[in-house]
Motif scaffolding. Structure first.
Motif, PDB file in Angstrom:
ATOM      1  N   ASN A 199     -28.626  25.373 -56.288  1.00 33.25           N
ATOM      2  CA  ASN A 199     -28.597  25.000 -54.693  1.00 33.25           C
ATOM      3  C   ASN A 199     -27.251  25.181 -54.070  1.00 33.25           C
ATOM      4  O   ASN A 199     -26.837  25.841 -53.191  1.00 33.25           O
ATOM      5  CB  ASN A 199     -29.281  23.700 -54.564  1.00 33.25           C
ATOM      6  N   GLY A 200     -26.416  24.609 -54.658  1.00 36.72           N
ATOM      7  CA  GLY A 200     -24.792  24.590 -54.229  1.00 36.72           C
ATOM      8  C   GLY A 200     -23.793  25.620 -54.850  1.00 36.72           C
ATOM      9  O   GLY A 200     -23.361  26.563 -53.794  1.00 36.72           O
ATOM     10  N   ARG A 201     -23.818  25.712 -55.993  1.00 34.53           N
ATOM     11  CA  ARG A 201     -22.773  26.677 -56.596  1.00 34.53           C
ATOM     12  C   ARG A 201     -23.634  28.178 -56.307  1.00 34.53           C
ATOM     13  O   ARG A 201     -22.720  29.055 -55.927  1.00 34.53           O
ATOM     14  CB  ARG A 201     -22.742  26.628 -57.985  1.00 34.53           C
ATOM     15  N   GLY A 202     -24.879  28.536 -56.220  1.00 30.40           N
ATOM     16  CA  GLY A 202     -25.656  29.588 -56.070  1.00 30.40           C
ATOM     17  C   GLY A 202     -25.196  30.122 -54.609  1.00 30.40           C
ATOM     18  O   GLY A 202     -24.712  31.300 -54.502  1.00 30.40           O
ATOM     19  N   THR A 203     -25.237  28.936 -53.818  1.00 33.49           N
ATOM     20  CA  THR A 203     -25.299  29.543 -52.340  1.00 33.49           C
ATOM     21  C   THR A 203     -23.662  29.864 -52.075  1.00 33.49           C
ATOM     22  O   THR A 203     -23.232  30.736 -51.397  1.00 33.49           O
ATOM     23  CB  THR A 203     -25.520  28.225 -51.371  1.00 33.49           C
ATOM     24  N   PHE A 204     -22.584  29.181 -52.852  1.00 36.25           N
ATOM     25  CA  PHE A 204     -21.302  29.411 -52.686  1.00 36.25           C
ATOM     26  C   PHE A 204     -20.857  30.889 -53.122  1.00 36.25           C
ATOM     27  O   PHE A 204     -20.290  31.612 -52.336  1.00 36.25           O
ATOM     28  CB  PHE A 204     -20.566  28.446 -53.571  1.00 36.25           C
ATOM     29  N   LEU A 205     -21.498  31.056 -54.385  1.00 34.01           N
ATOM     30  CA  LEU A 205     -21.232  32.441 -54.971  1.00 34.01           C
ATOM     31  C   LEU A 205     -22.046  33.685 -54.020  1.00 34.01           C
ATOM     32  O   LEU A 205     -21.231  34.599 -54.021  1.00 34.01           O
ATOM     33  CB  LEU A 205     -22.011  32.596 -56.333  1.00 34.01           C
ATOM     34  N   CYS A 206     -23.030  33.365 -53.644  1.00 37.92           N
ATOM     35  CA  CYS A 206     -23.770  34.377 -52.660  1.00 37.92           C
ATOM     36  C   CYS A 206     -22.924  34.555 -51.393  1.00 37.92           C
ATOM     37  O   CYS A 206     -22.526  35.824 -51.010  1.00 37.92           O
ATOM     38  CB  CYS A 206     -25.066  34.055 -52.387  1.00 37.92           C
ATOM     39  N   TYR A 207     -22.586  33.610 -50.795  1.00 33.50           N
ATOM     40  CA  TYR A 207     -21.730  33.458 -49.711  1.00 33.50           C
ATOM     41  C   TYR A 207     -20.204  34.180 -49.979  1.00 33.50           C
ATOM     42  O   TYR A 207     -19.796  35.189 -49.420  1.00 33.50           O
ATOM     43  CB  TYR A 207     -21.146  32.147 -49.275  1.00 33.50           C
ATOM     44  N   LYS A 208     -19.555  34.174 -51.010  1.00 33.00           N
ATOM     45  CA  LYS A 208     -18.249  34.653 -51.510  1.00 33.00           C
ATOM     46  C   LYS A 208     -18.562  35.959 -51.778  1.00 33.00           C
ATOM     47  O   LYS A 208     -17.677  36.966 -51.120  1.00 33.00           O
ATOM     48  CB  LYS A 208     -17.811  33.933 -52.837  1.00 33.00           C
ATOM     49  N   TYR A 209     -19.391  36.395 -52.439  1.00 31.30           N
ATOM     50  CA  TYR A 209     -19.418  37.853 -52.878  1.00 31.30           C
ATOM     51  C   TYR A 209     -19.804  38.717 -51.806  1.00 31.30           C
ATOM     52  O   TYR A 209     -19.345  39.900 -51.546  1.00 31.30           O
ATOM     53  CB  TYR A 209     -20.228  38.146 -54.008  1.00 31.30           C
ATOM     54  N   ALA A 210     -20.673  38.175 -50.965  1.00 29.89           N
ATOM     55  CA  ALA A 210     -21.182  39.003 -49.643  1.00 29.89           C
ATOM     56  C   ALA A 210     -19.980  39.041 -48.688  1.00 29.89           C
ATOM     57  O   ALA A 210     -19.766  40.098 -48.157  1.00 29.89           O
ATOM     58  CB  ALA A 210     -22.345  38.226 -49.015  1.00 29.89           C
ATOM     59  N   GLY A 211     -19.179  37.956 -48.469  1.00 29.82           N
ATOM     60  CA  GLY A 211     -18.110  37.657 -47.652  1.00 29.82           C
ATOM     61  C   GLY A 211     -17.128  38.781 -48.064  1.00 29.82           C
ATOM     62  O   GLY A 211     -16.555  39.662 -47.446  1.00 29.82           O
ATOM     63  N   ILE A 212     -16.887  39.009 -49.474  1.00 30.76           N
ATOM     64  CA  ILE A 212     -15.806  39.823 -49.950  1.00 30.76           C
ATOM     65  C   ILE A 212     -16.178  41.432 -49.625  1.00 30.76           C
ATOM     66  O   ILE A 212     -15.490  42.241 -49.088  1.00 30.76           O
ATOM     67  CB  ILE A 212     -15.637  39.843 -51.404  1.00 30.76           C
ATOM     68  N   GLN A 213     -17.425  41.672 -49.789  1.00 30.36           N
ATOM     69  CA  GLN A 213     -18.148  43.019 -49.691  1.00 30.36           C
ATOM     70  C   GLN A 213     -18.071  43.298 -48.021  1.00 30.36           C
ATOM     71  O   GLN A 213     -17.590  44.472 -47.626  1.00 30.36           O
ATOM     72  CB  GLN A 213     -19.455  43.226 -50.126  1.00 30.36           C
ATOM     73  N   MET A 214     -18.434  42.282 -47.388  1.00 29.77           N
ATOM     74  CA  MET A 214     -18.317  42.617 -45.674  1.00 29.77           C
ATOM     75  C   MET A 214     -17.034  42.931 -45.208  1.00 29.77           C
ATOM     76  O   MET A 214     -16.881  43.671 -44.247  1.00 29.77           O
ATOM     77  CB  MET A 214     -19.082  41.464 -45.275  1.00 29.77           C
ATOM     78  N   ILE A 215     -16.005  42.134 -45.759  1.00 29.88           N
ATOM     79  CA  ILE A 215     -14.853  42.407 -45.299  1.00 29.88           C
ATOM     80  C   ILE A 215     -14.339  43.440 -45.503  1.00 29.88           C
ATOM     81  O   ILE A 215     -13.356  44.192 -44.889  1.00 29.88           O
ATOM     82  CB  ILE A 215     -13.697  41.369 -45.787  1.00 29.88           C
ATOM     83  N   LYS A 216     -14.624  44.133 -46.850  1.00 31.90           N
ATOM     84  CA  LYS A 216     -14.161  45.558 -47.315  1.00 31.90           C
ATOM     85  C   LYS A 216     -14.862  46.551 -46.220  1.00 31.90           C
ATOM     86  O   LYS A 216     -14.042  47.477 -46.010  1.00 31.90           O
ATOM     87  CB  LYS A 216     -14.484  45.696 -48.648  1.00 31.90           C
ATOM     88  N   GLN A 217     -16.042  46.474 -45.836  1.00 33.89           N
ATOM     89  CA  GLN A 217     -16.665  47.072 -45.196  1.00 33.89           C
ATOM     90  C   GLN A 217     -16.196  47.515 -43.820  1.00 33.89           C
ATOM     91  O   GLN A 217     -15.985  48.288 -42.881  1.00 33.89           O
ATOM     92  CB  GLN A 217     -18.206  46.982 -44.983  1.00 33.89           C
ATOM     93  N   GLY A 218     -15.658  46.184 -43.187  1.00 32.64           N
ATOM     94  CA  GLY A 218     -14.782  46.257 -41.705  1.00 32.64           C
ATOM     95  C   GLY A 218     -15.707  46.317 -40.622  1.00 32.64           C
ATOM     96  O   GLY A 218     -15.175  46.694 -39.381  1.00 32.64           O
ATOM     97  N   ARG A 219     -16.956  45.973 -40.839  1.00 31.63           N
ATOM     98  CA  ARG A 219     -17.899  45.998 -39.645  1.00 31.63           C
ATOM     99  C   ARG A 219     -18.553  44.870 -39.266  1.00 31.63           C
ATOM    100  O   ARG A 219     -19.591  44.881 -38.566  1.00 31.63           O
ATOM    101  CB  ARG A 219     -18.663  47.200 -39.529  1.00 31.63           C
ATOM    102  N   GLY A 220     -18.289  43.512 -40.124  1.00 26.81           N
ATOM    103  CA  GLY A 220     -18.973  42.521 -39.677  1.00 26.81           C
ATOM    104  C   GLY A 220     -20.007  42.479 -40.535  1.00 26.81           C
ATOM    105  O   GLY A 220     -20.191  43.047 -41.409  1.00 26.81           O
TER     106      GLY A 220
END
Length: 253
Positions: free
Chosen positions: A114-135
């Motif tokens: 619940n905790g670590r799993g959510t953190f990892l999903c947030y983290k790697y989604a955030g990295i990818q979305m930043i890379k895409q540059g469109r929010g």
């Protein structure tokens, strides 16, 4: 048919995750669905349902508590579908464990998923979305127990409070990239997970919360899917850092 983007829903084999995946497909997203290997057949059926809605879909087997698997999952989504625009970190477990009776191993299991799993999903989604540059949109699963702790639910309540903190921190860090981060906090929802909890405890939990609700009803997975639909939309662009209660009025905040 053009797509609104690509969504990834974890813990999607049944219950809230399945309802969310189908609703996002109805909304026009291509949807990748995730769960553990034991639920692979259920994911296959869900992929068929999504494709029957004229949307692209695929499954990804991964344990969200394992960093290498979450990283690979996000990479797979992008390789197969071209982008990641909505992450719904829905996967989670429950457990009726009291503070003095819970073992450290039981604590670690619940916190890892619940905790670590959510953190990892947030983290790697955030990295990818930043890379895409469109929010983008990142959405997590907290709980009513993440706003008001439950007796005999110490590890679970703590893990769902952690999701609220991650959601607020993520909103602060990712807002500059036009990425919103929000979460939903369900009350008593009629799901297979709730049914198994009732069977394990011998308690009529849904009926108990139904009596506590001003509406005199309990929720269904589609109630959460309706909220996620809005949070994933362009219309929610000024909402971030929030953990929104969906509990029939059994808890006010």
């Amino acid at each position: 048919m053009s797509s609104k983007g690509v969504a990834l829903v974890t813990g999607a084999a049944q219950g809230i995750g399945k309802a969310v995946a189908l609703r996002l497909a109805d909304d026009g997203f291509d949807v990748v669905v995730n769960d553990i290997s034991a639920n692979s057949d259920k994911l296959d059926s869900l992929v068929d349902e999504i494709q029957n809605r004229a949307r692209r879909s695929s499954k990804c087997i991964a344990d969200v508590s394992q960093e290498d698997q979450v990283n690979a999952m996000v990479e797979m989504v992008v390789q197969r579908h071209g982008s990641l625009d909505v992450m719904v970190a829905n996967a989670g477990v429950t457990g009726g464990l009291s503070l003095v009776e819970a073992t450290s191993e039981q604590w670690d299991r619940i916190m890892n998923i619940n905790g670590r799993g959510t953190f990892l999903c947030y983290k790697y989604a955030g990295i990818q979305m930043i890379k895409q540059g469109r929010g983008g949109r990142i959405i997590g699963a907290s709980s009513m127990a993440g706003k008001q702790a439950f007796a005999s639910q110490a590890p679970y309540s703590a893990s769902k409070f952690a999701v609220r903190g991650l959601t607020q921190a993520g909103a602060l860090e990712l807002g500059a990239h036009s990425i919103t981060v929000n979460a939903y906090a369900p009350g008593a929802i009629d799901t297979p997970l709730m049914a198994s909890t009732e069977a394990a405890t011998g308690m009529a939990i849904l009926e108990m919360f139904k009596e506590m609700s001003p509406l005199k009803k309990f929720g269904v997975p589609e109630d959460l899917a309706n909220l996620v639909s809005f949070l994933a939309s362009k219309e929610s662009q000024f909402i971030t850092g929030q953990t929104i209660s969906v509990n029939g009025g059994t808890f006010f905040d």
